[in-house]
Design an enzyme around this catalytic site. Structure first.
Site, PDB file in Angstrom:
ATOM      1  N   TYR A  55       0.857  -1.189   0.000  1.00 42.49           N
ATOM      2  CA  TYR A  55       0.000   0.000   0.000  1.00 42.49           C
ATOM      3  C   TYR A  55       0.890   1.235   0.000  1.00 42.49           C
ATOM      4  O   TYR A  55       1.976   1.196  -0.576  1.00 42.49           O
ATOM      5  CB  TYR A  55      -1.017  -0.049   1.162  1.00 42.49           C
ATOM      6  CG  TYR A  55      -2.266   0.671   0.757  1.00 42.49           C
ATOM      7  CD1 TYR A  55      -3.082   0.174  -0.253  1.00 42.49           C
ATOM      8  CD2 TYR A  55      -2.603   1.899   1.309  1.00 42.49           C
ATOM      9  CE1 TYR A  55      -4.188   0.875  -0.707  1.00 42.49           C
ATOM     10  CE2 TYR A  55      -3.716   2.603   0.867  1.00 42.49           C
ATOM     11  CZ  TYR A  55      -4.504   2.076  -0.142  1.00 42.49           C
ATOM     12  OH  TYR A  55      -5.590   2.776  -0.590  1.00 42.49           O
TER      13      TYR A  55
ATOM     14  N   LYS B 154      -6.073  -2.139  -1.164  1.00 43.67           N
ATOM     15  CA  LYS B 154      -6.945  -1.910  -0.007  1.00 43.67           C
ATOM     16  C   LYS B 154      -7.588  -3.222   0.445  1.00 43.67           C
ATOM     17  O   LYS B 154      -7.682  -3.505   1.643  1.00 43.67           O
ATOM     18  CB  LYS B 154      -8.034  -0.925  -0.423  1.00 43.67           C
ATOM     19  CG  LYS B 154      -8.679  -0.231   0.714  1.00 43.67           C
ATOM     20  CD  LYS B 154      -8.082   1.138   0.893  1.00 43.67           C
ATOM     21  CE  LYS B 154      -8.510   1.728   2.213  1.00 43.67           C
ATOM     22  NZ  LYS B 154      -8.188   3.136   2.342  1.00 43.67           N
TER      23      LYS B 154
END
Ligand code: NAD
Length: 545
Positions: free
Chosen positions: A98, A168
Site C-alpha cells: 500500500y 486496499k
C-alpha cells in the site's frame, strides 16, 4: 473448515487457482488424491519454509517497486502464502503493498502489468453491467471501487487506479482476516484527463477524456444496482474518488445501501481515536478543545463531522459542538460571509471576520489542536508550532498529510519546537525522536486500524447500512487499545502489529451497533465475539484430504 476433495479442482487447475494453491507445500497424500503427482518437485515444504524462501528472495531486490511486483506475483499464485507473508511481517510489507509503493505502482500500472485481478467496468459497458459482474467466478461480500480520479495525492490515474482497490482489499485480509475469496476490486473506467497516460502506449484504460455529468452518474448507479443484484448484501466501499464526486456519492447512497467512504469516514475514526488519547493525557473533554484544520476537504470535514458526532453523543448541543471546529482552505479561514462554499464546509462556516492565512487564523482563534490535512508540505512551520506551544501546555498537533513529502511537519520538528510537549500523530510513518533523554514514539494515523475491522463487523452481521455511530464505536475501541505505556512515550495509537486483534474488537463493537439499531440481516447470536472470530480467515494451510 475442511474442503471436500471432490469439490476441488484437480491437477494443473488446482495449481493455477491462487485461492487454493499451496505450491510445494501440497502433502504426499494431497498429491495422490488431487492429481498433483509429478507436477511438483518431490520435496514437500512447510508453509514456514515457503515464507522464509520468499522473504529471502524479496529482500534481495533493490527497489520497493521490484518488491511490490514480487509480492503481486505471489498474490497471483498463492493467496494463503501471500497473506502469511504479509500478516507475519506487517510493518515491513504494508508500505510495499500500500502507500507509499502502491502510488508508484499505479503510475506505472500498464508497464508492470503481470496478470488480471479484479474487474474493470467501462463507460462503454452501460446497459450490461450486471451481465459483466456475473463473469466474476466467486461471490463478493465486499467491493472496493474507484474511478481513478484522485489516486492518493497523485491525481487522475484513470484505469491505472486499479492498484488501489487491490491493495486496499489486501489490507482487509491482512489487518482483519477478511476472506480474500469474498473480496472484489473494481475500477470504473470513465476515461482520464491525464495527458501522459493518454499518450502512453501501455496505458490499460480507455483512450478518452473523462465522462462527466448524467452519463457518469448513470454508470455509477447501474454499477451499484447491478452489484447488489449479483451480490446481495455486498458492502461497497468508495475509494479515491475526487472531492466533487466523493461527498455527492456518499450522500446519495449512504442510506440506501451498505456503503462508506474510507477517505472521509475511515480517516475520521482514526483521527478521533488519536484525539481521544490526547484527551486522556490532558485530562480534558472533547468540548474543551478547539480544533483548527489546515484543509477543508474529505479528510478535514470527515474528521470534523465525527468530532461533532462524538461531542453530541456526550450531550453537547450540535451547534456548540460545530463551533469547536474551524477550517482553513486554500482561500483562507472558512467563515459565514464567504460565498460559494461547498456543502460539506457549511456547518463550519462560523461568523468571523475573514482571515487569509493559517497563521492568521491560529492567532485569531487560539486553538488547542491543529490538524493538517491539506497536503501542503511543511505548512506547520517552527513559527506555527511555537505559537501552539505558547498557547497550550500540551498542544495537539496532527500532521496527517501524505505522502511524507506532504507532511505539515516531521515528528522531530513538532517535538523540538514545542519542547517535547506536542501530542503528535502523523499520516506518514516517522521514526522515534530523542528529546531531553526521553524517547518519543510518534504513531501513524493509519486508516488500516479502522476500515478492516469495520468491514469485518459489517460482513459478520450482513449490515444494511454503515452509519457514523459505527465509526464512533470503532474509534472508541481503537482508543481503548492505547495503553498507559503508549501514552507515556507520546504514542496516541497502538502499535500496528496489534491491528489484527484490535480489528476483531472493532468488529464486535460495530456488530453491537448493527444489532442495537436493527441494521443486521442475521439474527443476533449469543456471542458477538464468536460470530466475528468465525468470519476470520486464517492464511495457514489446512489439509484438503
Ligand atoms: P482533498 O483534496 O479532499 O482536500 C484537500 C483540502 O486542502 C482542500 O480543502 C483544499 O482547499 C485544501 N488546500 C489545498 N491547498 C491549500 C493551502 N495552500 N492552504 C490551505 N488549504 C489548502 O484531500 P483529502 O482527501 O482531504 O486529503 C488531504 C490530505 O490528507 C492528503 O495528503 C491525504 O494523503 C491526507 N490523508 C491522510 C490520512 C491519514 O493519515 N490517515 C487519511 C486521509 C487523507
Amino acid at each position: 473448515m475442511k474442503i471436500h476433495p471432490h469439490t476441488l479442482p484437480h491437477g494443473m487447475a488446482l495449481l493455477q487457482n491462487p485461492l487454493l494453491n499451496k505450491g510445494t507445500a501440497f502433502t504426499e497424500m494431497e498429491r495422490d488424491v488431487l492429481g498433483l503427482r509429478g507436477l511438483l518437485p518431490p520435496h514437500v515444504q512447510t508453509q514456514d519454509e515457503q515464507v522464509a524462501r520468499f522473504l529471502e528472495n524479496m529482500r534481495r531486490l533493490p527497489d520497493p517497486i521490484d518488491k511490490f511486483m514480487a509480492l503481486s506475483g505471489l498474490h497471483d499464485r498463492n493467496e494463503a502464502l501471500f497473506f502469511r507473508v504479509v500478516c507475519d511481517n506487517l510493518d515491513e510489507i504494508m508500505p510495499l503493498i500500500y502507500t507509499p509503493t502502491v502510488g508508484l505502482a499505479c503510475q506505472r500500472f500498464g508497464h508492470i502489468f503481470q496478470r488480471h485481478r479484479g474487474m474493470f467496468i467501462s463507460i462503454h459497458d452501460r446497459g450490461r453491467v450486471a451481465d459483466i459482474l456475473k463473469n466474476w467466478p466467486n461471490k463478493a461480500d465486499i467491493i472496493v471501487v474507484t474511478d481513478g480520479e484522485r489516486i492518493l495525492g497523485l491525481g487522475d490515474l484513470g484505469a491505472n487506479g486499479m492498484g488501489i482497490p487491490v491493495g486496499k482489499l489486501s489490507l482487509y485480509t491482512a489487518c482483519a482476516g477478511i476472506d480474500p475469496a469474498i473480496c472484489l476490486p473494481v475500477t470504473l473506467d470513465v476515461g482520464t484527463n491525464n495527458e501522459t497516460l493518454l499518450a502512453d502506449p501501455y496505458y490499460v484504460g480507455l483512450r478518452r477524456r473523462r465522462v462527466t455529468g448524467a452519463a457518469y452518474d448513470e454508470l455509477v448507479d447501474e454499477f451499484i444496482t447491478a452489484a447488489r443484484e449479483v451480490f446481495p448484501n455486498v458492502i461497497i466501499q468508495f475509494e479515491d474518488f475526487a472531492n466533487h464526486n466523493a461527498f455527492r456519492l456518499l450522500e446519495k447512497y449512504r442510506d440506501k445501501i451498505c456503503t462508506f467512504n474510507d477517505d472521509i469516514q475511515g480517516t475520521a475514526a482514526v483521527a478521533l481515536a488519536a484525539v481521544l488519547s490526547a484527551l486522556r493525557v490532558k485530562g480534558t473533554q472533547l468540548a474543551d478543545e478547539k480544533f483548527l484544520f489546515l484543509g477543508a476537504g474529505e479528510a478535514a470535514t470527515g474528521i470534523a463531522d465525527l468530532l461533532v458526532a462524538a461531542m453530541v453523543a456526550q450531550g453537547v448541543a450540535p451547534e456548540l459542538a460545530r463551533q469547536r471546529c474551524w477550517l482553513v482552505d486554500s482561500k483562507g479561514l472558512v467563515v459565514a460571509s464567504r460565498t460559494g462554499l461547498a456543502q460539506q464546509k457549511l456547518p463550519y462556516a462560523h461568523p468571523h471576520p475573514e482571515v487569509a492565512s493559517f497563521q492568521g487564523a491560529l492567532h485569531a482563534l487560539q486553538p488547542t489542536a491543529i490538524i493538517g490535512v491539506a497536503a501542503v508540505g511543511g505548512a506547520f512551520t517552527t513559527e506555527v508550532l511555537q505559537a501552539m506551544a505558547a498557547l497550550n501546555a500540551q498542544p495537539i498537533v496532527f500532521a496527517l498529510s501524505n505522502p511524507t513529502s506532504k507532511a505539515e511537519c516531521t515528528a522531530e520538528e513538532a517535538y523540538q519546537a514545542t519542547e517535547g510537549r506536542a501530542l503528535f500523530a502523523c499520516g506518514s510513518p516517522f521514526a522515534p525522536v530523542q528529546y531531553n533523554g526521553t524517547t518519543l514514539v510518534p504513531r501513524q494515523g493509519n486508516n488500516s486500524y479502522i476500515f478492516p475491522g469495520l468491514g469485518l463487523g459489517a460482513i459478520a452481521c450482513g449490515a444494511r447500512h454503515i452509519t457514523d455511530e459505527m465509526f464512533l464505536a470503532a474509534a472508541q475501541t481503537l482508543a481503548a487499545y492505547v495503553t498507559p505505556e503508549d501514552l507515556q512515550q507520546g504514542s496516541l495509537l497502538p502499535p500496528l502489529t496489534s491491528v489484527r486483534e484490535v480489528s476483531v474488537h472493532i468488529a464486535v463493537a460495530v456488530a453491537e451497533v448493527i444489532f442495537e439499531r436493527g441494521l443486521a440481516t442475521r439474527s443476533r447470536p449469543e456471542s458477538l465475539l464468536d460470530l466475528v472470530r468465525g468470519h476470520v480467515y486464517d492464511p495457514r494451510y489446512t489439509s484438503y484430504v
